[in-house]
Motif scaffolding. Structure first.
Motif, PDB file in Angstrom:
ATOM      1  N   GLU A 111       0.829  -1.222   0.000  1.00  0.00           N
ATOM      2  CA  GLU A 111       0.000   0.000   0.000  1.00  0.00           C
ATOM      3  C   GLU A 111       0.853   1.257   0.000  1.00  0.00           C
ATOM      4  OE1 GLU A 111      -0.070  -2.498   2.289  1.00  0.00           O
ATOM      5  OE2 GLU A 111      -1.847  -2.256   3.547  1.00  0.00           O
ATOM      6  N   ALA A 112       2.112   1.148   0.487  1.00  0.00           N
ATOM      7  CA  ALA A 112       2.949   2.340   0.590  1.00  0.00           C
ATOM      8  C   ALA A 112       3.432   2.805  -0.779  1.00  0.00           C
ATOM      9  CB  ALA A 112       4.139   2.058   1.506  1.00  0.00           C
ATOM     10  N   GLY A 113       3.199   1.969  -1.814  1.00  0.00           N
ATOM     11  CA  GLY A 113       3.595   2.361  -3.167  1.00  0.00           C
ATOM     12  C   GLY A 113       5.082   2.608  -3.242  1.00  0.00           C
ATOM     13  N   ILE A 114       5.457   3.799  -3.726  1.00  0.00           N
ATOM     14  CA  ILE A 114       6.892   4.059  -3.872  1.00  0.00           C
ATOM     15  C   ILE A 114       7.474   4.757  -2.628  1.00  0.00           C
ATOM     16  CG2 ILE A 114       6.904   4.129  -6.401  1.00  0.00           C
ATOM     17  CD1 ILE A 114       6.913   7.277  -6.011  1.00  0.00           C
ATOM     18  N   ASP A 115       6.635   4.910  -1.594  1.00  0.00           N
ATOM     19  CA  ASP A 115       7.108   5.548  -0.357  1.00  0.00           C
ATOM     20  C   ASP A 115       7.960   4.555   0.432  1.00  0.00           C
ATOM     21  OD1 ASP A 115       7.534   6.759   2.020  1.00  0.00           O
ATOM     22  OD2 ASP A 115       5.418   6.863   2.633  1.00  0.00           O
ATOM     23  N   ARG A 116       9.268   4.822   0.485  1.00  0.00           N
ATOM     24  CA  ARG A 116      10.136   3.876   1.186  1.00  0.00           C
ATOM     25  C   ARG A 116      10.380   4.280   2.635  1.00  0.00           C
ATOM     26  NH1 ARG A 116      14.176   2.357  -3.544  1.00  0.00           N
ATOM     27  NH2 ARG A 116      15.523   3.847  -2.466  1.00  0.00           N
ATOM     28  N   THR A 117       9.629   5.277   3.110  1.00  0.00           N
ATOM     29  CA  THR A 117       9.798   5.657   4.518  1.00  0.00           C
ATOM     30  C   THR A 117       8.838   4.872   5.413  1.00  0.00           C
ATOM     31  OG1 THR A 117       8.129   7.424   4.515  1.00  0.00           O
ATOM     32  CG2 THR A 117      10.371   8.024   3.832  1.00  0.00           C
ATOM     33  N   TYR A 118       7.900   4.151   4.799  1.00  0.00           N
ATOM     34  CA  TYR A 118       6.906   3.430   5.604  1.00  0.00           C
ATOM     35  C   TYR A 118       7.321   1.969   5.700  1.00  0.00           C
ATOM     36  CZ  TYR A 118       2.463   2.023   7.584  1.00  0.00           C
ATOM     37  OH  TYR A 118       1.506   1.537   8.440  1.00  0.00           O
ATOM     38  N   SER A 119       7.698   1.528   6.886  1.00  0.00           N
ATOM     39  CA  SER A 119       8.107   0.131   7.043  1.00  0.00           C
ATOM     40  C   SER A 119       7.663  -0.401   8.395  1.00  0.00           C
ATOM     41  CB  SER A 119       9.633   0.011   6.938  1.00  0.00           C
ATOM     42  OG  SER A 119      10.009  -1.310   7.244  1.00  0.00           O
ATOM     43  N   LEU A 120       7.107  -1.603   8.397  1.00  0.00           N
ATOM     44  CA  LEU A 120       6.724  -2.228   9.665  1.00  0.00           C
ATOM     45  C   LEU A 120       7.963  -2.498  10.528  1.00  0.00           C
ATOM     46  CD1 LEU A 120       4.017  -4.839   8.539  1.00  0.00           C
ATOM     47  CD2 LEU A 120       3.678  -2.524   9.392  1.00  0.00           C
TER      48      LEU A 120
END
Ligand code: DGJ
Length: 739
Positions: free
Chosen positions: A61-70
């Motif tokens: 769901e974060a798409g190309i956003d690499r700042t969102y990580s579990l």
């Protein structure tokens, strides 16, 4: 107070002094945003930080956003295989064999009162409690979780439990189901935290250990089938600067009496995750479609102002809504137990003589310990045959109990229901009722085997035989013992693929037995015991209001054992006795006065041949019992202050009980081994009302002073302790406010 903010989708749990918050984010991941001193209702996800971190994967769901990580987000109940590489709260083997689970927020409910857990102990709740139930779903499978939170505003207590459900079409296997996952977030992403645990062994339980939280995993736990002498299922996390009177600290207790793990993981970005729950060792629970699994309850307290305040809150909360005294509001009797006097070798007449001496000195309950049944003449035989040994007790309890009662005493009995000796009628009739895998010789512990308490038929048999004993006479107390760890954990009643359930089913079996006992005998008082303190946990306290703290009755060793135990568990729960000297475990001799001072900071009783005491000693015993009875409420219900740490302060150990209204206090002090040219001792007291004046008297009539001292003087300037000559001396001071 539990608040839901629809705009920010935050759930905020306020207690009097603390706030706990979680938030369902844009992807429905349930973030943990804060737990600490009470703050407002702001959305505290401002504390959560997002950066592009190498090798920390991103959900689709974060798409190309690499700042969102579990892998970097603080989570409320961490899952596995989908991006968070830290230890998970739950692990589920899916029908396709994958170990993948991705919980997302699916709704919640806030309701008054406290939830209950079927078959498991939990805080009972009451006025002022609220429940939050949060539903999580794994969108790719039918696995769901219900996270339960009980909020007790008054005592700053938050309880947690998790119920995992299989709402899918095929069975899944639960490989891990933690009760509590706590990701310390915000200003707690730091390197100066300490992890406090309580370690030990048989006869030296609950020593305090304080270690810096360092990168990696630090854990304590038990795979012994019981919570164990070795590590206690209560742990703390605190700031490095925190101590008794100041600093931020967190205490977490698991209400569970079997295998457990309590671990702290400090990860790459200095985040700290605390997990507590059933130990994953040999745990694998099959959930058929429609079935649910309940992980035991954990209780959390955050204290912004040091350890003592945390202790007071745990003690008060446990006394108010965990421990269920069969005769609430009445003083528990001072007891005499024959174990350290006779062990297995006694006659009815001898027991009556022990009781007679005890009753003359003010004791009120006689407890007949091990050795009264079957052919139990040593610890090699007899367990399982719960029939009175007529050679020792002619006429049975029907004859003995009235003789004890004629002395004005009540009668109590020792039992060890979970065990069987190979030399017993029960074992000869049902060898397959003991835990053990076919074709493999069972390992003995104290020369005995453990019964398969997962089995209803086994429990029913033992229950029926105990009932016959309990119904045969007026028995007001039992001591429930358990004297070995579990090995050969295999049940004939379960198929191969379900053997990973045996450890937990055993604990559930013990709980259900105790529950039935309490239902059928509501006035029966049960003291827990497992070779002393091998099962001293908040789970047992739900069924057994007090627990024999240790088989070590040496007063000096007890200072440490009772110190460690006091961090979480109330004084009214700590079984403590005066025994003979030289002490059986240490061969140390301590004065009778000192043994009394130490044991009276517990449930108080004696375990010695009073007939052998000198008249002087008997006078001391009589005075101790009077003191204990006079100050019973203060000791059992007052706030407990540790004035020194026996692991650090060698010259003396001191502690204090202060009544909730601060009008009374009892100060106790025990010295170490004597040394020449002793330094002066000035003791700074705690918990008093600074404005009030107190009169101080020595409970033995020797010490004290006619001068009145203000509370602030006693707390900040201190009170001088007289010089005490010799080894292991003690002094007890009673303070009473006069204005
Ligand atoms: C262990 C207990 O802790 C002791 O107090 C005593 O009851 C013995 N078992 C009896 O076997």
């Amino acid at each position: 107070m539990i608040l839901y903010n629809e705009t920010s989708r935050t759930l905020t749990l306020h207690t009097r002094r603390t706030t706990y918050q979680m938030k369902a984010d844009a992807f429905n991941v349930l973030l943990h945003t804060y737990y600490g001193p009470r703050v407002g209702d702001d959305d505290l996800s401002c504390l959560v930080q997002y950066f592009d971190r190498g090798f920390s994967p991103n959900p689709r769901e974060a798409g190309i956003d690499r700042t969102y990580s579990l892998d970097t987000l603080p989570q409320e109940y961490a899952t596995c295989g989908v991006g968070d590489f830290r230890s998970s709260a739950a692990e589920v083997e899916q029908p396709d064999g994958s170990l993948l689970l991705d919980f997302r927020y699916a709704g919640h409910e806030i309701r008054p009162g406290k939830y209950t857990l079927e078959g498991l102990p939990s805080f009972t709740g009451g006025e002022g409690w609220e429940t939050l139930s949060v539903r999580l779903q794994d969108p790719s499978s039918g696995v769901e979780a219900e996270l339960l939170y009980g909020v007790c505003e008054e005592h700053d207590l938050i309880t947690r439990a998790a119920v995992l459900a299989n709402c899918g079409q095929a069975p899944v296997r639960l490989r891990r189901a933690m009760s509590l996952c706590l990701d310390l977030n915000g200003n707690l992403n730091r390197t100066d935290l300490d992890f406090i645990t309580f370690y030990g062994g048989h006869v030296r339980e609950r020593n305090m250990s304080r270690a810096q939280v360092c990168h990696g995993i630090q854990s304590v736990g038990s795979v012994r089938g019981v919570s164990s002498h070795q590590y206690n299922p209560f742990v703390m996390l605190c700031e490095r600067s925190a101590g008794e009177d100041a600093g931020l600290c967190y205490g977490a207790a698991l209400l569970y009496s079997g295998n457990f793990t309590a671990q702290v993981e400090h990860s790459q970005f200095n985040d700290t995750r605390l997990l507590i729950g059933i130990h994953p060792h040999h745990f694998c629970w099959t959930l058929a479609p429609g079935e649910r699994f309940t992980a035991p309850e954990a209780a959390l307290i955050c204290s912004p102002d040091g350890f003592a305040a945390m202790t007071h809150r745990f003690h008060r909360a446990m006394r108010a809504s965990l421990i269920q005294d069969p005769c609430p509001g009445t003083r528990r009797p001072v007891l005499i137990n024959n174990w350290e006097v006779t062990e297995f070798h006694f006659s009815a007449d001898q027991l009556v003589e022990i009781a007679r001496e005890a009753s003359k000195l003010g004791m009120e309950l006689f407890v007949m310990d091990d050795g009264w049944f079957g052919n139990r003449n040593s610890d090699y035989s007899g367990l399982g045959d719960w029939v009175v040994n007529q050679d020792k007790i002619p006429g049975g309890l029907e004859a003995l109990v009235p003789r004890i009662q004629a002395l004005g005493m009540r009668f109590g009995l020792w039992v060890e229901p979970e065990m069987v000796s190979e030399d017993s009628g029960l074992y000869r009739a049902h060898p397959d009722w003991a835990l053990g895998a076919p074709g493999r010789p069972q390992t003995r512990g104290r020369s005995q085997l453990a019964l398969d308490f997962t089995r209803q038929d086994v429990r029913d048999y033992v229950y029926a035989s105990l009932r016959r004993v309990l119904d045969s006479a007026d028995i007001s107390y039992i001591k429930w013992d358990m004297n070995r760890a579990l090995t050969d954990v295999w049940s004939a009643a379960l198929p191969a693929e379900r053997q990973g359930e045996v450890f937990h089913r055993y604990v559930l079996g013990v709980y259900s037995f105790l529950e039935q006992l309490r239902r059928d005998y509501p006035k029966l008082f049960i003291e827990g015991c497992a070779g002393g303190g091998g099962r001293f946990d908040a789970g047992m306290l739900y069924y057994t209001p007090q627990i024999w703290a240790s088989d070590n009755t040496d007063a000096i060793d007890r200072l440490k054992i009772q110190y460690g135990t006091s961090f979480c568990y109330p004084i009214s729960a700590i079984g403590a006795h005066v025994s003979a000297v030289p002490n059986g475990q240490t061969h140390r001799s301590t004065p009778m006065e000192t043994r009394g001072v130490v044991a009276m900071s517990g449930t108080f009783g004696y375990e010695m041949d009073l007939g052998e005491c000198t008249e002087e000693e008997k006078k001391t015993v009589r005075r101790q019992i009077e003191t204990f009875k006079a100050h019973y409420n203060l000791i059992q219900e007052g706030d407990y202050y540790r004035l020194t740490n026996p692991f650090q302060d060698k010259d003396y150990t001191a502690w204090e009980h202060v009544s909730p209204d601060q009008r009374e206090a009892l100060v106790s002090l025990v010295t170490g081994s004597a040394r020449a040219a002793q330094p002066f001792t000035v003791l700074r007291l705690k918990g008093l009302d600074p404005q009030r004046r107190y009169r101080i008297t020595g409970t033995d009539g020797l010490y004290g002073s006619d001068t009145l001292y203000r509370g602030d003087t006693l707390m900040y300037a201190g009170y001088p302790i007289p010089l005490l000559w010799g080894d292991y001396q003690s002094v007890q001071l009673y303070l009473e406010a006069v204005e």
